[in-house]
Scaffold this active site. Structure first.
Site, PDB file in Angstrom:
ATOM      1  N   ASP A 171      74.998 -11.273  27.130  1.00 35.65           N
ATOM      2  CA  ASP A 171      74.536 -11.952  28.339  1.00 35.65           C
ATOM      3  C   ASP A 171      73.525 -11.144  29.145  1.00 35.65           C
ATOM      4  OD1 ASP A 171      77.593 -11.420  30.341  1.00 35.65           O
ATOM      5  OD2 ASP A 171      76.383 -10.076  29.106  1.00 35.65           O
ATOM      6  N   GLU A 256      81.841   4.075  28.215  1.00 35.24           N
ATOM      7  CA  GLU A 256      80.633   4.683  27.664  1.00 35.24           C
ATOM      8  C   GLU A 256      80.829   6.183  27.473  1.00 35.24           C
ATOM      9  OE1 GLU A 256      80.789   2.734  30.288  1.00 35.24           O
ATOM     10  OE2 GLU A 256      79.588   0.947  29.856  1.00 35.24           O
TER      11      GLU A 256
END
Lengths: 310, 335
Positions: A171, A256
């Site tokens: 997205d 991350e």
């Protein structure tokens, strides 16, 4: 001058041959011509097939079935179709490959790999959960990495293969320049991401060509306070660290870091996008479409035709 | 007799020479042009993804690993010319997009441009809702490489406050620009499509609308609170109603993204515009279309309105709380 018929035919043949050669040369020239446009200069990318030295960008995209999935993947594919030497690794959060994604990839014109792996029930976001409650796409990204390592092991060059790995959620919005910036990644390259972390943008702060800290609005003490869309890793690093993957148990916002920690230090990061001063990727999100009328119809047994794929 | 034979031989040769020259001209000039057009068609096909037979046979390598059920497809043909070369035979698609400044604007325009860069003979008319053309949009348009026209008109604040639909004045300005720029009698074939900057469009949609004679229509996903809204098409291929829940008795119960108009129709009816005031919710499209066509004139596309080729989606407003009152980030950095 008397011309024998035989001479005419020989001449005819020679000139036809020359004409054919001329046509083929013109074809090569014309395919590089620019389209009509209201600009002074049009930069044309090379028309010849990409030179073998151009490294491949492996884009890993986790995806899951919801109303806007086809729309998101369609416009994502349209962006990727402009990027030379891109290999799209789509990993569905599903126990089996869905026909929607299968067909879309077949028609996309892209080089792709279609994988699938379901998220464990206890890790899955339930209806009504806020999007930040549980990390998403972990198993899918790890599956993408696993496939990539297995596939590349079979290729010549071993761990020295050229390539870049990028995690692109379905997205977000990506500019075409971003992919050219990441292609030269040696270890891990980084850049700003727009509209993320509750701010207009988050970015690494660069001084003297090196990353010294991170401009972020939330928990800047994280080892790598960056969004998934803000970095790319060289294929070499991924292959030479076969244990590096995303940790689904990591605290919120540390996903991350859980991957990058074992791979690189902050000093080794390579800043791109003009020393991290340009936004080339945006962390956009798409609204869930309002389905009240559809639900009301379905309650009466008059819902829209399910055979029409949306 | 012998002389006449020799004479007739001479005459035959004399006739043959012009014929030979004719063939030479054909080969040197006409065949290269044909090859160029064919090449463009090939690249169009590549872009459109119509590569079922050819692509899979020659260029792709497909295998199914039985244990993991993995499919890998490798295609070796890429199209890198952005945008595709202009064709003299395809009608131009004039895309009218109203836009306004907000944090996601550049992102929306970027991915829209990435879509449009695949479409041949596309002319993008981007109309800003602003007093002056902004530097963000000006620079952005220049860098895309697209064929574009950049306009602007500011919607008055009282109009916005009354809850009127967005983009009306901007679309009308673009219609006026088209009428001032193109002559009704010229042979320039064109199609007009209103594309908002937050929807998603398939490439197939643009090829469907290219054959529009008057006004063509198709389904739109997520419009009107449904999975999709669609025109109702009978066995004769004519539109006779609307498959919608919200006010199906509107003259044209269709979303802005669900129709395209032939440029000729726009030029021949110069009084037709979107109505600015006194328009009920959902009637904006009708306010333009009822001045242009009747229901009977509508041309259904997308396999008689059974396929979804455009999605009416909206982008979430980004959460910017961490900027604080004064703004944390450098305002000089364009987002």
């Amino acid at each position: 001058m008397k011309l024998k018929l035989k001479t005419v035919f020989v001449l005819y043949f020679m000139v036809s041959l020359l004409g054919l050669i001329y046509a083929l040369m013109q074809l090569g020239k014309w395919s590089a011509q620019s389209g009509r446009g209201k600009l002074e200069v049009t930069k044309q990318p090379q028309k010849q097939p990409a030179k073998p030295s151009l490294s491949t960008i492996f884009v890993i995209t986790p995806t899951y079935a919801r109303l806007v999935q086809k729309a998101e993947l369609t416009r994502l594919a349209q962006t990727f179709l402009h990027v030379p030497h891109l290999h799209w690794i789509v990993v569905e959060d599903s126990p089996h490959k869905t026909p929607l994604v299968t067909d879309l990839l077949l028609k996309s014109g892209l080089t792709y790999t279609h994988l699938h792996i379901p998220t464990a029930m206890d890790r899955k976001l339930q209806e009504g959960d806020p999007s930040w409650l549980k990390p998403r796409g972990v198993e899918q990204r790890n599956e993408g990495l696993r496939w990539l390592r297995e596939d590349r092991r079979a290729q010549p060059g071993g761990d020295d293969q050229q390539g870049v790995v990028y995690f692109a959620d379905d997205d977000n919005t990506y500019s075409l320049q971003l992919f050219e910036e990441m292609r030269s990644t040696q270890r891990v390259s980084v850049w700003p991401v727009g509209l993320v972390g509750g701010m207009k943008y988050e970015r690494p702060v660069v001084e003297g060509g090196k990353v010294v800290r991170f401009h972020t609005g939330w928990r800047p003490s994280r080892p790598f306070p960056m969004d998934m869309a803000g970095f790319a890793v060289s294929l070499k690093l991924v292959l030479s660290n076969p244990e590096a993957c995303f940790d689904g148990e990591a605290p919120m916002g540390f996903l991350e870091s859980s991957f990058l920690q074992g791979l690189v230090t902050m000093e080794e990061l390579e800043p791109k996008a003009d020393n991290c001063s340009k936004v080339l990727v945006w962390h956009t999100r798409t609204e869930k479409p309002k389905m009240k009328r559809e639900e009301a119809l379905q309650a009466q047994g008059l819902g829209s035709d399910p055979a029409v794929e949306v | 007799m012998r002389e006449s034979v020799v004479e007739s031989e001479h005459k035959n040769r004399a006739r043959l020479l012009p014929k030979a020259c004719h063939h030479l001209v054909k080969e040197i000039f006409i065949i290269p042009e044909r090859l160029a057009v064919h090449h463009q068609q090939l690249s169009d096909d590549g872009v459109e993804g119509k590569r079922e037979a050819g692509g899979q046979a020659q260029d792709s390598k497909e295998y199914c690993a039985s244990d993991k059920d993995i499919v890998e497809v490798v295609r070796t043909e890429y199209v890198y010319t952005r945008p595709p070369p202009w064709s003299d035979v395809l009608p131009t698609i004039h895309i009218i997009t109203p836009t306004y400044s907000r944090p996601v604007q550049k992102a929306e325009l970027t991915r829209l441009a990435n879509t449009f860069l695949h479409v041949p003979n596309l002319h993008w008319i981007l109309v800003e809702d602003s007093q002056r053309r902004t530097s963000l949009v000006t620079r952005f348009l220049r860098e895309t490489g697209l064929n574009y026209t950049h306009l602007n008109v500011e919607t008055p604040k009282n109009y916005k406050a009354r809850g009127n639909p967005r983009g009306t004045m901007q679309r009308n300005l673009a219609l006026r620009w088209l009428r001032e720029t193109f002559n009704a009698n010229s042979s320039q074939a064109g199609i007009v499509y209103f594309a908002d900057d937050d929807n998603a469009y398939s490439l197939e949609l643009f090829e469907e609308m290219r054959s529009t004679q008057k006004v063509s229509v198709w389904p739109v996903a997520f419009a009107g609170g449904l999975r999709y809204e669609s025109p109702k098409v009978n066995a004769a291929g004519k539109v006779y109603g609307w498959e919608v829940v919200f006010d199906p008795h509107r003259p044209f119960a269709i979303d802005m993204a669900g129709f395209a108009i032939n440029l000729r129709v726009i030029l021949f009816k110069p009084q037709a515009y979107f109505k600015l005031r006194g328009v009920k919710g959902g009637y904006q499209e009708s306010s333009l279309l009822q001045g242009l066509v009747t229901l009977n004139d509508l041309e259904p596309k997308a396999a008689n309105c059974t396929k979804i080729l455009v999605w009416h989606i909206r982008t979430e407003r980004p959460y910017l709380e961490n900027e604080g009152k004064k703004g944390f980030s450098d305002p000089n950095m364009e987002v």
